[in-house]
Enzyme design. Structure first.
Site, PDB file in Angstrom:
ATOM      1  N   HIS A  62       2.431 -10.970   0.336  1.00 61.11           N
ATOM      2  CA  HIS A  62       2.110  -9.429   0.484  1.00 61.11           C
ATOM      3  C   HIS A  62       1.090  -9.106  -0.584  1.00 61.11           C
ATOM      4  CE1 HIS A  62       4.531  -8.826  -2.805  1.00 61.11           C
ATOM      5  NE2 HIS A  62       4.275  -7.636  -3.120  1.00 61.11           N
TER       6      HIS A  62
HETATM    7  C1  UD1 Z   1       3.975  -2.236  -3.766  1.00 67.83           C
HETATM    8  C2  UD1 Z   1       3.589  -2.553  -5.247  1.00 67.83           C
HETATM    9  C3  UD1 Z   1       3.965  -3.964  -5.529  1.00 67.83           C
HETATM   10  C4  UD1 Z   1       5.442  -4.570  -5.073  1.00 67.83           C
HETATM   11  C5  UD1 Z   1       5.448  -4.156  -3.555  1.00 67.83           C
HETATM   12  C6  UD1 Z   1       6.679  -4.757  -2.818  1.00 67.83           C
HETATM   13  C7  UD1 Z   1       1.987  -1.121  -6.113  1.00 67.83           C
HETATM   14  C8  UD1 Z   1       0.839  -0.819  -6.736  1.00 67.83           C
HETATM   15  N1  UD1 Z   1       2.459  -2.465  -5.643  1.00 67.83           N
HETATM   16  O1  UD1 Z   1       2.925  -3.049  -3.011  1.00 67.83           O
HETATM   17  O2  UD1 Z   1       4.083  -3.961  -6.881  1.00 67.83           O
HETATM   18  O3  UD1 Z   1       5.726  -5.838  -5.203  1.00 67.83           O
HETATM   19  O4  UD1 Z   1       5.363  -2.736  -3.274  1.00 67.83           O
HETATM   20  O5  UD1 Z   1       6.485  -4.581  -1.479  1.00 67.83           O
HETATM   21  O6  UD1 Z   1       2.659   0.095  -6.452  1.00 67.83           O
HETATM   22  N2  UD1 Z   1       3.384  -0.077   4.102  1.00 67.83           N
HETATM   23  C9  UD1 Z   1       3.956   0.157   5.525  1.00 67.83           C
HETATM   24  N3  UD1 Z   1       5.459   0.664   5.443  1.00 67.83           N
HETATM   25  C10 UD1 Z   1       5.987   0.942   3.976  1.00 67.83           C
HETATM   26  C11 UD1 Z   1       5.106   0.677   2.939  1.00 67.83           C
HETATM   27  C12 UD1 Z   1       3.830   0.075   3.165  1.00 67.83           C
HETATM   28  O7  UD1 Z   1       3.755   0.012   6.650  1.00 67.83           O
HETATM   29  O8  UD1 Z   1       7.211   1.265   4.098  1.00 67.83           O
HETATM   30  C13 UD1 Z   1       2.078  -0.634   4.529  1.00 67.83           C
HETATM   31  C14 UD1 Z   1       0.908   0.507   4.431  1.00 67.83           C
HETATM   32  O9  UD1 Z   1      -0.010  -0.131   5.307  1.00 67.83           O
HETATM   33  C15 UD1 Z   1       0.602   0.449   2.996  1.00 67.83           C
HETATM   34  C16 UD1 Z   1       0.685  -0.993   2.527  1.00 67.83           C
HETATM   35  O10 UD1 Z   1       1.944  -1.608   3.237  1.00 67.83           O
HETATM   36  O11 UD1 Z   1      -0.831   0.928   2.969  1.00 67.83           O
HETATM   37  C17 UD1 Z   1       0.754  -1.123   1.061  1.00 67.83           C
HETATM   38  O12 UD1 Z   1       1.898  -0.617   0.574  1.00 67.83           O
HETATM   39  P1  UD1 Z   1       2.189   0.100  -1.009  1.00 67.83           P
HETATM   40  O13 UD1 Z   1       3.310   0.509  -1.240  1.00 67.83           O
HETATM   41  O14 UD1 Z   1       0.908   0.758  -1.212  1.00 67.83           O
HETATM   42  O15 UD1 Z   1       1.868  -1.480  -1.764  1.00 67.83           O
HETATM   43  P2  UD1 Z   1       2.517  -2.716  -1.280  1.00 67.83           P
HETATM   44  O16 UD1 Z   1       1.610  -3.836  -1.248  1.00 67.83           O
HETATM   45  O17 UD1 Z   1       3.839  -2.660  -0.712  1.00 67.83           O
END
Ligand code: UD1
Length: 356
Positions: free
Chosen positions: A203
């Site tokens: 991820h």
């Molecule tokens: C975040 C954390 C990371 C952790 C990870 C666990 C930061 C900088 N990073 O990364 O340290 O290891 O969570 O998963 O805070 N999205 C969805 N549904 C959700 C949440 C996210 O579809 O419920 C998608 C969205 O397109 C979003 C992308 O995932 O833009 C990334 O989500 P985000 O929370 O920004 O970062 P993670 O990559 O999940």
């Protein structure tokens, strides 16, 4: 009960924070302490969020800020504005944050500027790669925290070496172990009794947002699965799914996509697989506790302890590195390595150190 002057806030927002704060929240509850959980809702899909509150039987957060996704600046700023209101309304004295997410950074910054005590759980981790948003977050949190709880001795030494201003508490172990031992009893299953299976998780933006790198990683995993006659199972993170779709990439036949797993399911699958291949720091820790050989698909790791005890190998992100590391981890005969992350009592130790 806390002295009437103490009110604990716990800011969390993502899947790993829910899992890693569980023992601490349970400890606060069982001691009848005054606390509130502030959920930023950085993760909002049921499978990344509420599923874990239900499964870990945690009380629902008092505050759900509904922030969701966004660019780093936008997301963090919106979190800060909302967390600040809660800090004032509840008169929070100690803000607990865990790890290195944007939610943790927002909670720590707000509490610091409101002159409340910042408490950092899992302090002192470093990848030394400032391109990682988490590396930036954890460095800032460590340097503005009043109470720092390092999970391991190397993490404690980092805090000493960087001369952080706050109080460095004795090593606690990692709260991830508290949750693994509470929710899984399949520890160190002999390798010859395992499924012919590799558990894969991917991820991290640096691995999945660049199609050339993502293709190389998938091709490396494919080669490993073919060479050793194993099937690879990939619970697909929404970020990775979006990137595969955006670039029109297909998973190789040897890699089966499954929906995101619950915590128990994920532990179970790690415990019964011959190999874990991951870019997640949390899963690297869990595999180490469960006795599952692990290939870390990254160029740096903030969990060097897993490599030092022989539980994991750092593969890099190119095919050759991935295939080589997997071959070495698959040739292991024993999974009786030393456990670097403690005894499963970290949450209890942290609450006792904070509140006596
Ligand atoms: C975040 C954390 C990371 C952790 C990870 C666990 C930061 C900088 N990073 O990364 O340290 O290891 O969570 O998963 O805070 N999205 C969805 N549904 C959700 C949440 C996210 O579809 O419920 C998608 C969205 O397109 C979003 C992308 O995932 O833009 C990334 O989500 P985000 O929370 O920004 O970062 P993670 O990559 O999940």
């Amino acid at each position: 009960m806390t002295q009437s002057s103490s009110k604990i806030g716990v800011t969390l927002g993502t899947r790993p924070e829910i899992i890693k704060c569980a023992s601490l929240i349970n400890e606060l509850s069982s001691r009848d302490e005054e606390y509130v959980v502030i959920h930023t809702n950085q993760h909002y899909d049921w499978a990344l969020d509420m599923q874990f509150f239900e499964e870990l039987e945690l009380p629902l957060p008092e505050y759900n800020l509904g922030i969701g996704s966004g660019s780093h600046g936008d997301q963090t700023a919106r979190m800060m504005a909302e967390i600040e209101k809660v800090v004032v309304a509840e008169d929070i004295t100690h803000m607990v944050v865990q790890g290195d997410t944007n939610s943790g950074l927002a909670g720590a910054l707000v509490a610091s500027k409101a002159l409340r005590r910042v408490v950092h759980v899992e302090a002192g981790l470093r990848s030394n790669d400032l391109r990682m948003p988490e590396e930036v977050n954890r460095r800032i949190i460590d340097h503005i925290s009043h109470d720092l709880f390092p999970p391991t001795e190397p993490a404690r030494e980092v805090l000493e070496d960087e001369s952080v201003a706050g109080l460095i508490h004795p090593v606690t172990g990692n709260t991830s172990v508290d949750s693994v031992l509470e929710y899984c009893d399949k520890i160190r299953i002999p390798l010859n009794e395992r499924e012919n299976q590799i558990l894969v998780t991917l991820h991290r933006p640096e691995n999945v947002d660049e199609p050339r790198i993502l293709e190389g990683i998938l091709s490396g995993i494919d080669q490993v699965a073919r060479s050793y006659d194993l099937r690879a199972v990939l619970p697909l993170h929404p970020r990775t799914r979006a990137q595969l779709e955006k670039h029109g990439l297909k998973l190789p036949m040897t890699i089966s996509e499954v929906p995101l797993l619950s915590f128990r399911e994920l532990l179970d699958m790690q415990a019964t697989s011959r190999l874990v291949m991951t870019d997640s720091g949390g899963i690297q820790e869990e595999a180490c506790v469960l006795g599952s050989p692990c290939v870390v698909i990254r160029t740096h790791t903030d969990r060097p302890e897993t490599i030092e005890v022989g539980a994991a190998e750092l593969a890099g992100v190119d095919e050759e590195g991935i295939v080589g590391a997997a071959g070495r981890m698959l040739s292991l005969e024993s999974v009786e390595w030393e456990q670097p992350y403690g005894d499963g009592q970290a949450g209890k130790r942290i609450v006792e150190a904070l509140l006596g």
